[in-house]
Design a protein around this motif. Structure first.
Motif, short mmCIF file in Angstrom:
data_model
loop_
_atom_site.label_atom_id
_atom_site.label_comp_id
_atom_site.label_asym_id
_atom_site.label_seq_id
_atom_site.Cartn_x
_atom_site.Cartn_y
_atom_site.Cartn_z
N VAL A 183 0.86 -1.11 0.03
CA VAL A 183 0.01 0.08 0.06
C VAL A 183 0.73 1.12 0.13
O VAL A 183 0.46 2.21 -0.67
CB VAL A 183 -0.83 0.10 1.31
N GLU A 184 1.84 1.15 0.83
CA GLU A 184 2.73 2.53 0.79
C GLU A 184 3.49 2.72 -0.56
O GLU A 184 3.56 3.78 -0.86
CB GLU A 184 3.85 2.37 2.01
N LEU A 231 1.25 6.86 -6.95
CA LEU A 231 0.03 7.43 -7.10
C LEU A 231 -0.01 8.78 -6.83
O LEU A 231 -0.10 9.73 -7.71
CB LEU A 231 -1.10 7.00 -6.40
N LEU A 232 0.48 9.17 -5.55
CA LEU A 232 0.91 10.63 -5.24
C LEU A 232 1.91 11.11 -6.06
O LEU A 232 1.65 12.48 -6.41
CB LEU A 232 1.31 10.58 -3.67
N GLY A 233 2.85 10.62 -6.39
CA GLY A 233 4.00 11.14 -7.05
C GLY A 233 3.33 11.40 -8.49
O GLY A 233 3.95 12.58 -9.35
N ALA A 246 5.53 16.29 2.48
CA ALA A 246 4.66 16.25 3.66
C ALA A 246 3.53 15.36 3.81
O ALA A 246 3.45 14.58 4.65
CB ALA A 246 4.35 17.67 3.98
N VAL A 247 2.86 15.16 2.70
CA VAL A 247 1.84 14.12 2.46
C VAL A 247 2.25 12.73 2.59
O VAL A 247 1.61 11.93 2.98
CB VAL A 247 1.11 14.70 0.99
N CYS A 248 3.27 12.48 2.00
CA CYS A 248 3.79 11.28 1.76
C CYS A 248 4.09 10.64 3.37
O CYS A 248 3.89 9.46 3.77
CB CYS A 248 5.04 11.13 1.13
N HIS A 266 2.09 7.92 5.16
CA HIS A 266 3.08 6.72 5.24
C HIS A 266 3.20 6.03 3.74
O HIS A 266 3.78 5.01 3.62
CB HIS A 266 2.61 5.96 6.26
N ALA A 267 3.11 7.09 2.87
CA ALA A 267 3.31 6.61 1.47
C ALA A 267 4.93 6.57 1.24
O ALA A 267 5.72 7.40 1.91
CB ALA A 267 2.84 7.54 0.50
N ASN A 268 5.43 6.00 0.23
CA ASN A 268 6.75 5.79 0.16
C ASN A 268 7.18 7.02 -0.55
O ASN A 268 6.92 7.44 -1.65
CB ASN A 268 7.03 4.68 -0.98
#
Length: 417
Positions: A187-188, A194-196, A232-234, A238-240
Motif C-alpha cells: 500500500v505504501e 499514485l501521489l507522485g 509532507a503528504v507522503c 506513510h506513502a513511500n
C-alpha cells in the motif's frame, strides 16, 4: 549553532574549490564528508551527533527526496518507453544479484546470521547518482548511459525498501519502529507512486485556470511548492516518499517542460545543499571507533561489494545488449552507495534487532568507502568521453544528445533571408 557554522565554512570552501574539483579528482562531496568527520566526536568533538539522532535521519531523508525529485526531471518519458529494457535488466537482474552476493559474503566473511546478512545486502543494493554526478550530468556522456544510471538509481530505492522492512521483521525482536506487513508495504509503495503522479498533474491543472498562473519570477517556486507538499503528504500518509519523489519529477517535466526549465537552477542548488548537509551530518558519525569496530571479514565484504559484486552483477545483467563495452564498464563501476543506504541503515540500527550495531557498522563503512571511491573517479571518467569526442571517435549511441554544430556559416546563413 556550531553545526551551522561548520556547514557554512564547508560550503564556502566547496564553492571556492568547485572549479578545481570539476577538473580533477577533488570531490566536494568528499570535502563535506571529511569535514563532518573532523568536527565530530572522533576528532575535534565540536559537534556531538549519534546514529539514533533525529537530525541524522531527517537530513538523509530530505537529501534523498530532493535528489530523486530533481533526478526524475532528467528522465525523458518518451525515451524511457522506447528504451526501457536496459534499466529493467539492471533492476530485475543486476540489483538482485548484487543483493545476493553481498548477503552471502556478509554471512560467510563478516559472521552475520543469514537474515541479518541479507538485510545488509538489501540496504547496500540501491545505488545513488549523487556520487557520480559528473557521469549523469554531462552531455558528453552518452545519453543511454546517463539514462540507465539515473532510472536505475531512481527506482531501486523504492524496490529495496520492502525487502529491508521484511528482513528487519524477520531478524528478531524489534523496537517497533517499522511496520513490515506485506500488505502495508504494498500500500505504501502504491500510494507513493499514485501521489507522485497525481500531485504534478493537479498543480499543472490549477495553473491552467484562467485566473491563476505564476508570475515569471515566481515560476521556479511552483515545482518547489509541489515537492514540499508531496514530501509532507507522503510522511502524513506513510506513502513511500522516494518513489513519489522520482515519479513526481518525471511527470512534472513531462506535463510542464517550461516549469522544469525554470526550476532546474533552483532545484539543482537546493538538492546540492541538502546533499552537502546530509554528508556533513553523516561524516560526523564516522569516528575511529566505527572503523576499528569492523572486523577484517567486514572490510573484505566492503571491498567486494564495491569493486566486484556491483560491477559483476550489472555486467551480467547487460549481456547481449547494444551498449558498448566501454559504457557497460562505466555503468558497472558507478554503483555508489548513498543516501538510500544511509536511511535504510538507520532503520536497521534503530530497529533494535540482535545484530543491529554490527550490521550498521558494516553498512556505514561501506557507504563511506563508496563515496570516496566513486566521487573521486567520476570526473576523470567523464572527461574521457570529452577527449574521445574531441578526437572524433563516435560515441556509438543512437540516443545521445547531439551538441550544437560548430560549422562555418554558409552564404545562405549569412545573407539569405
Amino acid at each position: 549553532m556550531v553545526l551551522i557554522a561548520v556547514f557554512g565554512v564547508a560550503l564556502l570552501v566547496a564553492v571556492l574549490l568547485s572549479g578545481l574539483a570539476a577538473r580533477t579528482v577533488l570531490s566536494t562531496s568528499l570535502l563535506f564528508l571529511a569535514g563532518g568527520a573532523l568536527v565530530g566526536d572522533g576528532f575535534l568533538g565540536l559537534v556531538h551527533i549519534t546514529p539514533d539522532s533525529g537530525l541524522v535521519s531527517v537530513t538523509a531523508d530530505l537529501a534523498l527526496f530532493s535528489v530523486l525529485f530533481t533526478d526524475g526531471m532528467h528522465v525523458s518519458l518518451p525515451k524511457l518507453r522506447a528504451h526501457w529494457k536496459n534499466p529493467a535488466r539492471a533492476l530485475g537482474l543486476g540489483m538482485p544479484l548484487a543483493f545476493l552476493f553481498t548477503g552471502l559474503a556478509a554471512h560467510w566473511l563478516a559472521g552475520l546470521d543469514w537474515t541479518t546478512a541479507f538485510l545488509v545486502g538489501a540496504v547496500l543494493a540501491p545505488t545513488d547518482p549523487v556520487f557520480a554526478s559528473a557521469i549523469v550530468g554531462r552531455v558528453a556522456v552518452p545519453a543511454k548511459l546517463r539514462q540507465l544510471l539515473n532510472v536505475e538509481s531512481g527506482i531501486n530505492d523504492g524496490l529495496a525498501l520492502p525487502v529491508v522492512l521484511v528482513l528487519i521483521a524477520a531478524s528478531g525482536p524489534t523496537a517497533g519502529t517499522v511496520d513490515a506487513a506485506p500488505g502495508t508495504i504494498a500500500v505504501e509503495l502504491l500510494l507513493g507512486l499514485l501521489l507522485g503522479v497525481a500531485m504534478p498533474l493537479l498543480v499543472n491543472g490549477l495553473v491552467r485556470f484562467r485566473l491563476l498562473g505564476a508570475e515569471p519570477k515566481l515560476q521556479p517556486l511552483l515545482p518547489l511548492a509541489t515537492g514540499v507538499i508531496l514530501y509532507a503528504v507522503c510522511h502524513l500518509t506513510h506513502a513511500n516518499p522516494y518513489l513519489a519523489a522520482f515519479s513526481a519529477g518525471a511527470v512534472l517535466a513531462h506535463v510542464s517542460p517550461e516549469a522544469k526549465v525554470s526550476f532546474e537552477p533552483l532545484g539543482e542548488a537546493l538538492a546540492e545543499l541538502a546533499k552537502f548537509a546530509a554528508l556533513l551530518v553523516f561524516g560526523a558519525l564516522l569516528t575511529p571507533q566505527l572503523f576499528v569496530g569492523l572486523s577484517l571479514g567486514g572490510y573484505a565484504v566492503v571491498l567486494l561489494a564495491i569493486v566486484l559484486f556491483r560491477p559483476a552483477s550489472l555486467l551480467l545483467s547487460l549481456l547481449g545488449t547494444r551498449i558498448s563495452r566501454r559504457e557497460k564498464l562505466v555503468a558497472a563501476w558507478f554503483g555508489p552507495k548513498g543516501f538510500a543506504s544511509v536511511v535504510y541503515g538507520l532503520l536497521v540500527l534503530q530497529s533494535g534487532i540482535p545484530q543491529a550495531q554490527e550490521a550498521f557498522t558494516l553498512i556505514a563503512v561501506c557507504i563511506a568507502f563508496s563515496i570516496i571511491a566513486h566521487s573521486s573517479t567520476d570526473v576523470p571518467i567523464a572527461r574521457a568521453f570529452d577527449v574521445e569526442d574531441l578526437a572524433g571517435v563516435p560515441a556509438g549511441d543512437d540516443d545521445a544528445e547531439v551538441p550544437p554544430m560548430k560549422t562555418a556559416p554558409t552564404a545562405e546563413g549569412i545573407g539569405g533571408l
